[in-house]
Design a protein around this motif. Structure first.
Motif, mmCIF file in Angstrom:
data_model
loop_
_atom_site.group_PDB
_atom_site.id
_atom_site.type_symbol
_atom_site.label_atom_id
_atom_site.label_comp_id
_atom_site.label_asym_id
_atom_site.label_seq_id
_atom_site.Cartn_x
_atom_site.Cartn_y
_atom_site.Cartn_z
ATOM 1 N N ILE A 1 106.179 58.657 54.069
ATOM 2 C CA ILE A 1 106.703 59.703 54.947
ATOM 3 C C ILE A 1 106.137 61.056 54.544
ATOM 4 O O ILE A 1 106.311 61.497 53.403
ATOM 5 N N GLY A 2 105.454 61.731 55.478
ATOM 6 C CA GLY A 2 104.980 63.086 55.249
ATOM 7 C C GLY A 2 103.486 63.224 55.107
ATOM 8 O O GLY A 2 102.970 64.341 55.095
ATOM 9 N N ILE A 3 102.734 62.120 54.979
ATOM 10 C CA ILE A 3 101.288 62.222 54.763
ATOM 11 C C ILE A 3 100.543 62.439 56.078
ATOM 12 O O ILE A 3 99.692 63.320 56.196
ATOM 13 N N LEU A 4 100.868 61.618 57.117
ATOM 14 C CA LEU A 4 100.175 61.688 58.396
ATOM 15 C C LEU A 4 101.060 62.351 59.447
ATOM 16 O O LEU A 4 102.292 62.243 59.385
ATOM 17 N N PRO A 5 100.445 63.008 60.435
ATOM 18 C CA PRO A 5 101.259 63.630 61.492
ATOM 19 C C PRO A 5 102.100 62.612 62.249
ATOM 20 O O PRO A 5 103.209 62.914 62.689
ATOM 21 N N GLU A 6 101.559 61.418 62.407
ATOM 22 C CA GLU A 6 102.308 60.357 63.066
ATOM 23 C C GLU A 6 102.332 59.145 62.140
ATOM 24 O O GLU A 6 101.295 58.732 61.618
ATOM 25 N N ALA A 7 103.509 58.598 61.938
ATOM 26 C CA ALA A 7 103.663 57.465 61.027
ATOM 27 C C ALA A 7 104.494 56.377 61.680
ATOM 28 O O ALA A 7 105.332 56.641 62.557
ATOM 29 N N ARG A 8 104.252 55.139 61.256
ATOM 30 C CA ARG A 8 104.980 53.992 61.784
ATOM 31 C C ARG A 8 106.012 53.547 60.740
ATOM 32 O O ARG A 8 105.723 53.477 59.544
ATOM 33 N N PHE A 9 107.213 53.233 61.212
ATOM 34 C CA PHE A 9 108.287 52.822 60.319
ATOM 35 C C PHE A 9 108.841 51.472 60.753
ATOM 36 O O PHE A 9 108.930 51.177 61.952
ATOM 37 N N ALA A 10 109.201 50.653 59.766
ATOM 38 C CA ALA A 10 109.681 49.299 60.026
ATOM 39 C C ALA A 10 111.175 49.309 60.251
ATOM 40 O O ALA A 10 111.928 50.037 59.589
ATOM 41 N N ARG A 11 111.616 48.482 61.167
ATOM 42 C CA ARG A 11 113.032 48.405 61.517
ATOM 43 C C ARG A 11 113.568 47.019 61.149
ATOM 44 O O ARG A 11 112.859 46.021 61.240
ATOM 45 N N ALA A 12 114.845 46.946 60.732
ATOM 46 C CA ALA A 12 115.476 45.661 60.424
ATOM 47 C C ALA A 12 116.974 45.791 60.634
ATOM 48 O O ALA A 12 117.520 46.906 60.692
ATOM 49 N N HIS A 13 117.622 44.628 60.775
ATOM 50 C CA HIS A 13 119.079 44.666 60.945
ATOM 51 C C HIS A 13 119.669 43.400 60.336
ATOM 52 O O HIS A 13 118.989 42.379 60.163
ATOM 53 N N THR A 14 120.936 43.473 59.997
ATOM 54 C CA THR A 14 121.655 42.335 59.444
ATOM 55 C C THR A 14 123.133 42.550 59.663
ATOM 56 O O THR A 14 123.567 43.613 60.150
ATOM 57 N N VAL A 15 123.912 41.549 59.290
ATOM 58 C CA VAL A 15 125.369 41.633 59.365
ATOM 59 C C VAL A 15 125.928 41.285 57.992
ATOM 60 O O VAL A 15 125.565 40.253 57.406
#
Length: 429
Positions: free
Chosen positions: A330-344
């Motif tokens: 986070i913070g290096i590139l102007p646009e960055a991709r982030f991974a999403r996950a979910h659980t219960v």
């Protein structure tokens, strides 16, 4: 002037050399032992066995500011000493001289001319008769003013160094206290109480002299949802602390505006990238998530950027990672991709977030990385007793790493408490 082998020797030069040698030899013959004794660079005196001075040289008389009539046969050696010198002579010097027959280089003070104290080094030897009986004491007195001044300077320098060391230690303690206060200001003073959930946290400082960049938080979004995050800023020290503070405030503000985990991390990426574009690149890793308790369950949504996968300790005794592959720093590139996950999460389940100080600790003789597999095995070996129990166990693990743990480590555990065991009914009989 250098003379070559072909040059004849000047007869007048030979005569000068002979005259100089003859003069030196004549002076040596005239230099009597008595004159050597009287004008020696140190003091000499001879005393009877009761200490009465029988002979003293001119050098020592000049130091004392006395004449020979005042001293010889009228004074004892101890009369030349200061009060402290007399006491030491009676309790140490004289007994040692009687036992061993000589005493070498003892530091004393004598009463010099004008009442001044003259530091000296004293060496005494017993002279015995032919039948072995001691008949007199021969004493040599050396001026020790230069030595005493040198010793005083050494002592002063030692005291100054000791004071500097104490001051440096006090300054270091104050700095550590200030750093600890500042470090605590970057973390929540206490986690809030979440209805139906249990939360626990821990921060392990690798060095009390450096500010770490790890951070975490837990806060309400509305009446039913709670936000949490944990991350690690690159670097240490004041600059990293500034980024940590900015990161925490940005995550909180972004979550209140739009709590979607990916959106929150995207906002943080934009802020850091725009703030640090002058060559001093600053970045972090982070996990941001939303908790939504639903009775016996709790829905969890997370997004991660460059951060280790969260771990889930299940109530059945198993442990598994909640993978978030592909999330970027986070913070290096102007646009960055982030991974999403979910659980219960169900009753007895615990979600654990941690920074890489834990998994990158060096262990064993070969200083191998602790790693994620070891962490999962450790969590599996712990009874599923809830977040606080897991954090307590991990705290002991971190302490056991010793100097193998060279990075700060933050822990945040969230879960639904397992039901209390039903007490056995009492035997009615």
């Amino acid at each position: 002037m250098c003379r070559t082998a072909q040059e004849p020797q000047d007869p007048e030069e030979d005569e000068d050399d002979v005259d100089a040698t003859a003069a030196a030899f004549t002076a040596l013959l005239e230099d009597s032992a008595e004159e050597l004794y009287e004008q020696a660079p140190c003091g000499y005196l001879s005393t009877m066995m009761d200490g009465t001075i029988a002979k003293i040289n001119t050098t020592l008389l000049d130091w004392l500011g006395l004449n020979r009539r005042q001293v010889v046969g009228r004074m004892r050696f101890t009369d030349l000493l200061t009060v402290g010198g007399k006491l030491y002579h009676e309790t140490h010097f004289a007994p040692l001289l009687r036992m061993s027959g000589e005493v070498n280089g003892i530091a004393l003070d004598i009463k010099a001319a004008g009442g001044a104290r003259l530091p000296v080094l004293v060496t005494s030897r017993l002279k015995t008769s032919t039948d072995g009986e001691p008949v007199l004491i021969r004493t040599t007195v050396f001026d020790a003013r230069d030595r005493r001044a040198y010793e005083a300077e050494l002592l002063r320098a030692r005291k100054a160094a000791e004071e500097a060391r104490r001051q440096a230690e006090a300054d270091r303690e104050r700095l550590q206290e200030a750093l600890a206060v500042l470090q605590q200001s970057l973390l929540p003073s206490a986690l809030p109480q979440v209805p139906g959930l249990e939360a626990a946290s821990h921060y392990h400082t690798a060095s009390p002299d450096l500010l770490g960049g790890d951070f975490y938080d837990l806060f309400p979004l509305d009446g039913t949802r709670w936000a949490f995050f944990l991350g690690d800023v690159c670097g240490k020290g004041p600059k990293a602390a500034a980024v940590t503070s900015l990161t925490r405030h940005t995550l909180r503000a972004a979550a209140l505006h739009d709590p979607d985990p990916v959106t929150v991390l995207t906002t943080l990426n934009t802020v850091l990238n725009q703030r640090y574009t002058s060559g001093d690149t600053r970045y972090c890793t982070a996990v941001f998530g939303i908790l939504e308790p639903r009775g016996e369950q709790c829905a969890v949504q997370i997004a991660a950027g460059g951060h280790p996968s969260a771990l889930i300790q299940r109530a059945d005794g198993t442990a598994e990672f909640l993978p978030t592959p592909g999330g970027m720093l986070i913070g290096i590139l102007p646009e960055a991709r982030f991974a999403r996950a979910h659980t219960v999460l169900h009753r007895g389940d615990t979600l654990l977030l941690y920074t890489d100080g834990l998994t990158e600790a060096r262990i064993g003789p070969k200083r191998e990385l602790y790693g994620e597999d070891a962490l999962r095995a450790f969590a599996t070996a712990q009874p599923p007793a809830g977040p606080q129990a897991l954090v307590t166990a991990l705290t002991g693990l971190l302490d056991g790493f010793g100097d193998g743990l060279d990075d700060d480590t933050a822990l945040l555990a969230l879960g639904i408490p397992a039901p209390l065991p039903t007490p056995a009914s009492e035997d009615p009989t």
